[in-house]
Design a protein around this motif. Sequence first.
Motif, PDB file in Angstrom:
ATOM      1  N   UNK A  71       0.760  -1.274  -0.117  1.00 21.27           N
ATOM      2  CA  UNK A  71      -0.126   0.060  -0.005  1.00 21.27           C
ATOM      3  C   UNK A  71       0.867   1.059   0.044  1.00 21.27           C
ATOM      4  N   UNK A  72       1.874   1.182   0.843  1.00 19.92           N
ATOM      5  CA  UNK A  72       2.666   2.326   0.637  1.00 19.92           C
ATOM      6  C   UNK A  72       4.257   1.985   0.464  1.00 19.92           C
ATOM      7  N   UNK A  73       4.459   1.753  -0.765  1.00 18.32           N
ATOM      8  CA  UNK A  73       5.655   1.061  -1.328  1.00 18.32           C
ATOM      9  C   UNK A  73       6.943   2.316  -1.300  1.00 18.32           C
ATOM     10  N   UNK A  74       6.618   3.290  -1.593  1.00 18.79           N
ATOM     11  CA  UNK A  74       7.669   4.505  -1.691  1.00 18.79           C
ATOM     12  C   UNK A  74       8.039   4.718  -0.030  1.00 18.79           C
ATOM     13  N   UNK A  75       7.218   4.743   0.829  1.00 23.68           N
ATOM     14  CA  UNK A  75       7.566   5.150   2.337  1.00 23.68           C
ATOM     15  C   UNK A  75       8.136   3.940   2.918  1.00 23.68           C
ATOM     16  N   UNK A  76       7.822   2.768   2.423  1.00 18.50           N
ATOM     17  CA  UNK A  76       8.464   1.726   2.996  1.00 18.50           C
ATOM     18  C   UNK A  76       9.844   1.339   2.674  1.00 18.50           C
ATOM     19  N   UNK A  77      10.065   1.593   1.274  1.00 19.35           N
ATOM     20  CA  UNK A  77      11.386   1.529   0.716  1.00 19.35           C
ATOM     21  C   UNK A  77      12.283   2.394   1.147  1.00 19.35           C
ATOM     22  N   UNK A  78      11.847   3.830   1.417  1.00 16.01           N
ATOM     23  CA  UNK A  78      12.549   4.894   1.814  1.00 16.01           C
ATOM     24  C   UNK A  78      13.390   4.625   3.101  1.00 16.01           C
ATOM     25  N   UNK A  79      12.906   3.573   3.921  1.00 15.82           N
ATOM     26  CA  UNK A  79      13.158   3.393   5.262  1.00 15.82           C
ATOM     27  C   UNK A  79      14.385   2.310   4.944  1.00 15.82           C
ATOM     28  N   UNK A  80      14.429   1.517   4.034  1.00 16.19           N
ATOM     29  CA  UNK A  80      15.326   0.420   3.780  1.00 16.19           C
ATOM     30  C   UNK A  80      16.381   0.604   3.047  1.00 16.19           C
ATOM     31  N   UNK A  81      17.733   0.004   3.564  1.00 15.82           N
ATOM     32  CA  UNK A  81      18.945  -0.009   2.753  1.00 15.82           C
ATOM     33  C   UNK A  81      19.283  -1.538   2.590  1.00 15.82           C
ATOM     34  N   UNK A  82      19.918  -1.748   1.425  1.00 16.26           N
ATOM     35  CA  UNK A  82      20.250  -3.104   0.955  1.00 16.26           C
ATOM     36  C   UNK A  82      21.611  -3.225   0.390  1.00 16.26           C
ATOM     37  N   UNK A  83      22.138  -4.348   0.940  1.00 14.20           N
ATOM     38  CA  UNK A  83      23.363  -4.868   0.333  1.00 14.20           C
ATOM     39  C   UNK A  83      23.287  -6.081  -0.215  1.00 14.20           C
ATOM     40  N   UNK A  84      23.248  -6.341  -1.745  1.00 17.50           N
ATOM     41  CA  UNK A  84      22.826  -7.606  -2.177  1.00 17.50           C
ATOM     42  C   UNK A  84      24.385  -8.399  -2.299  1.00 17.50           C
ATOM     43  N   UNK A  85      24.126  -9.737  -2.335  1.00 21.71           N
ATOM     44  CA  UNK A  85      25.206 -10.573  -2.508  1.00 21.71           C
ATOM     45  C   UNK A  85      26.238 -10.253  -3.856  1.00 21.71           C
ATOM     46  N   UNK A  86      25.462 -10.078  -4.777  1.00 17.17           N
ATOM     47  CA  UNK A  86      26.513  -9.460  -5.942  1.00 17.17           C
ATOM     48  C   UNK A  86      27.014  -8.188  -5.852  1.00 17.17           C
ATOM     49  N   UNK A  87      28.062  -8.156  -6.153  1.00 17.19           N
ATOM     50  CA  UNK A  87      28.796  -6.764  -6.363  1.00 17.19           C
ATOM     51  C   UNK A  87      28.239  -5.835  -7.293  1.00 17.19           C
ATOM     52  N   UNK A  88      27.683  -4.585  -7.113  1.00 17.09           N
ATOM     53  CA  UNK A  88      27.064  -3.674  -8.021  1.00 17.09           C
ATOM     54  C   UNK A  88      27.913  -2.390  -7.902  1.00 17.09           C
ATOM     55  N   UNK A  89      28.967  -2.185  -7.491  1.00 17.99           N
ATOM     56  CA  UNK A  89      29.616  -0.760  -7.608  1.00 17.99           C
ATOM     57  C   UNK A  89      30.220  -0.794  -8.940  1.00 17.99           C
ATOM     58  N   UNK A  90      30.197   0.813  -9.784  1.00 12.16           N
ATOM     59  CA  UNK A  90      30.773   0.814 -10.919  1.00 12.16           C
ATOM     60  C   UNK A  90      32.460   0.847 -10.597  1.00 12.16           C
ATOM     61  N   UNK A  91      33.226  -0.014 -11.001  1.00 13.75           N
ATOM     62  CA  UNK A  91      34.669  -0.237 -10.902  1.00 13.75           C
ATOM     63  C   UNK A  91      35.453   1.063 -11.624  1.00 13.75           C
ATOM     64  N   UNK A  92      34.885   1.560 -12.699  1.00 12.08           N
ATOM     65  CA  UNK A  92      35.351   2.609 -13.584  1.00 12.08           C
ATOM     66  C   UNK A  92      35.327   3.909 -12.900  1.00 12.08           C
ATOM     67  N   UNK A  93      34.288   3.940 -11.770  1.00 10.32           N
ATOM     68  CA  UNK A  93      34.173   5.198 -11.153  1.00 10.32           C
ATOM     69  C   UNK A  93      35.008   5.432  -9.894  1.00 10.32           C
ATOM     70  N   UNK A  94      35.194   6.635  -9.135  1.00 11.19           N
ATOM     71  CA  UNK A  94      35.889   6.558  -7.962  1.00 11.19           C
ATOM     72  C   UNK A  94      34.794   5.934  -6.852  1.00 11.19           C
ATOM     73  N   UNK A  95      35.208   6.083  -5.739  1.00  7.41           N
ATOM     74  CA  UNK A  95      34.442   5.768  -4.596  1.00  7.41           C
ATOM     75  C   UNK A  95      33.287   6.859  -4.343  1.00  7.41           C
ATOM     76  N   UNK A  96      33.688   8.065  -4.252  1.00  7.26           N
ATOM     77  CA  UNK A  96      32.946   9.255  -4.295  1.00  7.26           C
ATOM     78  C   UNK A  96      31.784   9.478  -5.357  1.00  7.26           C
ATOM     79  N   UNK A  97      32.352   9.094  -6.522  1.00  5.73           N
ATOM     80  CA  UNK A  97      31.543   9.028  -7.738  1.00  5.73           C
ATOM     81  C   UNK A  97      30.430   8.076  -7.353  1.00  5.73           C
ATOM     82  N   UNK A  98      30.770   6.869  -7.200  1.00  8.53           N
ATOM     83  CA  UNK A  98      29.689   5.973  -6.863  1.00  8.53           C
ATOM     84  C   UNK A  98      28.797   6.376  -5.895  1.00  8.53           C
TER      85      UNK A  98
END
Length: 246
Positions: A71-98
């Motif tokens: 019923x409130x997907x935006x409000x629910x997901x705004x309170x959620x942080x996720x670290x998935x098993x697969x690595x998803x950082x862009x390796x060609x960007x800097x830490x700050x850029x990511x």
Amino acid sequence: MSDVALDVAHVSHRFGTRAALSDVSLSVARGTFTALLGPNGAGKTTLFSVITRLYANQEGRVSILGHALDREPSRALARLGVVFQARTLDTDLTVAQNLLYHASLHGMTRRAAKARIATLLTRVGLMDRRDDKVRTLSGGQSRRIEIARSLIHGPRLLLLDEPTVGLDLESRADIVAIVRALVREEGLSVLWATHIFEEIEAGDAAVVLHRGRIVARGTAGSIAQGSETLEAAFRRLVAEPAKQAA
């Protein structure tokens, strides 16, 4: 205000004729570390995909900090942080850029994002790598950056799916220590999916998932009855026919 950060009630999910989750119910209390234990194929990642709405909820309900996901997907997901098993950082960007890119997805101003990034990089001990490309980081350092990224928007519930798989012992210990400090010092609520028993403490809330069903729940110490270790209890539970925990 509810004391429950995450409430999963009677959730089932199928892929064709195969049941990936069957009547799964669990909760994470506010400001606690809860372990989700299960072998490969148990349904941990499917459950995370339902909670994060990557998969449409087929049966049951999910609530995050009192906000119903359907019923409130935006409000629910705004309170959620996720670290998935697969690595998803862009390796060609800097830490700050990511991190700046992720902050922009949450509508943060550049000024606010830079301040938040400095705080988080200090928290995970990598402020000195701010301008380095991600490809120069070790596996453990990349995981710490992913944790920082998951916290950019200030969530109160953090999901981590096998966050230490493939890391050396020291890096694993660093990741566990960072997350436990967030629970202890900032009151963050955590659901930590793993099959590495050394990461779990006797007083942690724990849920054992096997073949898409909950087969045990309680504290890690209570699941490991008597002189039995948690690993031994886990192996016994997943060797038995899957059944709903009482």
